[in-house]
Design an enzyme around this catalytic site. Structure first.
Site, PDB file in Angstrom:
ATOM      1  N   LYS A  78      16.509  36.053  56.014  1.00  0.00           N
ATOM      2  CA  LYS A  78      15.490  34.837  56.631  1.00  0.00           C
ATOM      3  C   LYS A  78      14.561  36.337  57.457  1.00  0.00           C
ATOM      4  CE  LYS A  78      18.701  31.685  57.486  1.00  0.00           C
ATOM      5  NZ  LYS A  78      19.420  30.552  59.018  1.00  0.00           N
ATOM      6  N   ARG A 107      27.760  33.804  56.808  1.00  0.00           N
ATOM      7  CA  ARG A 107      26.578  32.977  55.504  1.00  0.00           C
ATOM      8  C   ARG A 107      26.396  33.990  54.630  1.00  0.00           C
ATOM      9  NH1 ARG A 107      23.210  29.330  54.263  1.00  0.00           N
ATOM     10  NH2 ARG A 107      23.775  27.337  53.257  1.00  0.00           N
TER      11      ARG A 107
END
Length: 251
Positions: free
Chosen positions: A207, A238
């Site tokens: 991200k 994740r």
């Protein structure tokens, strides 16, 4: 700590959109993750990147169900990444074992009751709205306390709907309606969330707050974050790649 591998069967996910957007490509990637020792394969058919449009239920089902059916036959532990109760039900019937709902039950009023009925692990993420406008909702007095409070509300709703405590998993929602500083504050205080008494999932892979010009350029930072989180007592991370994360957790 478990490794949940991301398998986006979408054309528009921020890090890997289009790479696995066919049955053959998705199944091949699923087999690769299994060979690398993934604990859970998280299959999603709808991008939740900032600004993304929603896809129809038929399109979501057409993307994910065939992949689930194949990988389940080979013993994969599968979570379905969806905000729709109907998709969750179809996925569990096809062989998935976990529901991963980024909306924490807020996007579909039937989700919590469906998860309770199916009696499978249910992941409730902190969420403030659809991808189209979530960035405008990144306003907090104290991000750690605010996210904790809002997650506790989702936990309460899930328990009231009949989801057992043992089946409930929480996710603070890194990158969802949060600026970079918010994400780091949550990571620095992840013990606040583990102290709630539920398993905790963290999804920070590649991200933007990790730096780097492209998602792929953030992989090294993601691995470093997995190493850091591996000592915190969280349940799982994740991630997009599997092997390097399995290795760092093992070390």
């Amino acid at each position: 700590m478990q490794i949940m591998g991301i398998l986006n069967v979408t054309p528009d996910s921020f890090a890997d959109g289009g790479r696995h957007n066919s049955l053959a490509a998705a199944v091949t990637r699923g087999f690769e993750m299994l060979a690398e020792g993934v604990d859970i394969v998280d299959i999603g058919g709808e991008s939740t990147r900032p600004g993304a449009d929603r896809v129809s239920e038929p399109e979501e089902l057409a993307r994910v169900i065939p992949v689930i059916e194949v990988l389940a036959k080979f013993g994969a532990v599968i979570s379905i990444d969806t905000m729709r109760a109907s998709t969750a039900r179809a996925a569990i019937q096809a062989g998935a074992q976990i529901i991963n709902d980024v909306s924490g039950g807020l996007a579909d009023p039937d989700m919590l009751a469906t998860a309770a009925e199916l009696n499978v692990p249910y992941i409730a993420m902190h969420w403030r709205g659809q991808s189209k406008d979530m960035n405008s909702k990144a306003i907090y007095n104290n991000v750690v306390e605010d996210v904790k409070k809002e997650l506790e509300e989702r936990v309460s709703a899930a328990l009231k709907a009949g989801i057992s405590k043992d089946n409930l998993i929480i996710d603070p929602g890194i990158g969802f309606a949060k600026e970079a500083d918010h994400n780091w504050e949550i990571i620095d205080n992840i013990d606040v969330f583990t102290a709630l008494g539920y398993r905790v999932l963290v999804g920070a892979s590649r991200k933007r707050f990790l730096g780097g010009d492209t998602p792929d350029a953030r992989e090294a930072a993601t691995i470093a974050l997995t190493k850091r989180l591996s000592t915190t007592g969280i349940w799982a991370v994740r991630v997009h790649s599997v092997k390097p994360h399995k290795e760092v957790v093992s070390v």
